[in-house]
Structure formats: structure tokens, C-alpha cells
Design a protein around this motif. Structure first.
Motif, mmCIF file in Angstrom:
data_model
loop_
_atom_site.group_PDB
_atom_site.id
_atom_site.type_symbol
_atom_site.label_atom_id
_atom_site.label_comp_id
_atom_site.label_asym_id
_atom_site.label_seq_id
_atom_site.Cartn_x
_atom_site.Cartn_y
_atom_site.Cartn_z
ATOM 1 N N THR A 129 11.536 -1.914 25.717
ATOM 2 C CA THR A 129 12.118 -1.074 26.767
ATOM 3 C C THR A 129 11.438 -1.417 28.095
ATOM 4 O O THR A 129 10.264 -1.759 28.139
ATOM 5 N N SER A 130 12.178 -1.304 29.170
ATOM 6 C CA SER A 130 11.615 -1.615 30.481
ATOM 7 C C SER A 130 10.557 -0.581 30.879
ATOM 8 O O SER A 130 10.509 0.527 30.344
ATOM 9 N N PHE A 131 9.732 -0.971 31.835
ATOM 10 C CA PHE A 131 8.710 -0.031 32.317
ATOM 11 C C PHE A 131 9.357 1.191 32.971
ATOM 12 O O PHE A 131 8.862 2.309 32.856
ATOM 13 N N GLY A 132 10.469 0.977 33.650
ATOM 14 C CA GLY A 132 11.176 2.093 34.277
ATOM 15 C C GLY A 132 11.703 3.080 33.245
ATOM 16 O O GLY A 132 11.597 4.299 33.407
ATOM 17 N N GLY A 133 12.283 2.544 32.163
ATOM 18 C CA GLY A 133 12.783 3.405 31.093
ATOM 19 C C GLY A 133 11.660 4.173 30.419
ATOM 20 O O GLY A 133 11.800 5.364 30.085
ATOM 21 N N ALA A 134 10.528 3.497 30.218
ATOM 22 C CA ALA A 134 9.371 4.159 29.616
ATOM 23 C C ALA A 134 8.824 5.241 30.546
ATOM 24 O O ALA A 134 8.404 6.317 30.094
ATOM 25 N N ALA A 135 8.855 4.972 31.857
ATOM 26 C CA ALA A 135 8.362 5.962 32.821
ATOM 27 C C ALA A 135 9.265 7.199 32.824
ATOM 28 O O ALA A 135 8.770 8.338 32.886
ATOM 29 N N VAL A 136 10.563 7.006 32.751
ATOM 30 C CA VAL A 136 11.497 8.140 32.711
ATOM 31 C C VAL A 136 11.281 8.956 31.436
ATOM 32 O O VAL A 136 11.272 10.196 31.470
ATOM 33 N N PRO A 171 5.450 6.022 25.611
ATOM 34 C CA PRO A 171 5.773 4.926 26.544
ATOM 35 C C PRO A 171 5.181 3.585 26.113
ATOM 36 O O PRO A 171 5.815 2.538 26.285
ATOM 37 N N VAL A 172 3.996 3.620 25.538
ATOM 38 C CA VAL A 172 3.387 2.376 25.065
ATOM 39 C C VAL A 172 4.252 1.755 23.975
ATOM 40 O O VAL A 172 4.548 0.557 23.994
ATOM 41 N N VAL A 173 4.692 2.578 23.026
ATOM 42 C CA VAL A 173 5.542 2.084 21.940
ATOM 43 C C VAL A 173 6.870 1.578 22.490
ATOM 44 O O VAL A 173 7.380 0.523 22.062
#
Length: 106
Positions: free
Chosen positions: A35-42, A27-29
Motif C-alpha cells: 500500500t502507498s504511504f498516503g494510503g497507510a497515512a489515511v 500502517p507498517v503492515v
């Protein structure tokens, strides 16, 4: 007192540790590269789910392997070797046999 553990005593644990590390790193990368925070969270939730499923399957297979080894040890006779029955009607396993009972020299 517990014996000292060697680093490779738990290969499944090593896999799970690396997967957990990737669950934090990916998610950090993704956020760093736009990428959005939402996309990283998913993506993180998906990686966590896959990691948890893999961990459960690894632990299950280790448990099944230990059970199979214990079962196999219980079946080995005290002498350590099993007797084999001799096939071939008393021939004792000596000589060459052909299907017709006639040797090639006849």
C-alpha cells in the motif's frame, strides 16, 4: 505514597494501549504489503480517530458508573437493608391465595 497497581486495574487503559499499538502496526503492515504511504497515512488517521473516540466513550462510561455507585451508596440506609411493605392486606405473606377467594378443595 501510591499503592501498587495490579495489571487489571484499568481495563479501559488496556484497550486503549492495544488500540494505540495497532495504530502503529497497521500502517507498517500496509506499507510492507504494497500500500502507498498516503494510503497507510489515511488508515492511520482513521484508526487514531476511532481510538480517540472509543477512549472518550470508555472514560465517560467509567465516570458514569462511579457516579451511579456513589449515588446508590448514598441511598442505602445505615442498617444496610431496606424495610419492605407487605402486600396483600395484612395476610403476612402466609398461605395460598386464589383470585376468587375459593380454594380448589371447596
Amino acid at each position: 505514597m501510591h499503592p501498587a497497581r495490579r495489571p487489571h486495574d484499568d481495563p479501559a487503559g488496556d484497550v486503549v494501549r492495544w488500540a494505540s499499538f495497532s495504530c502503529l502496526l497497521v500502517p507498517v503492515v500496509l506499507v510492507v504489503y504494497g500500500t502507498s504511504f498516503g494510503g497507510a497515512a489515511v488508515a492511520t488517521l482513521g484508526l487514531v480517530a476511532v481510538t480517540a473516540a472509543c477512549r472518550a466513550m470508555l472514560r465517560y462510561s467509567e465516570k458514569a458508573e462511579r457516579a451511579a455507585l456513589a449515588f446508590a451508596e448514598d441511598r442505602i440506609p445505615p442498617g444496610g437493608r431496606r424495610r419492605r411493605s407487605r402486600a396483600g392486606g395484612g395476610s403476612g405473606g402466609r398461605g395460598c391465595h386464589t383470585s376468587g377467594g375459593i380454594s380448589p378443595e371447596d
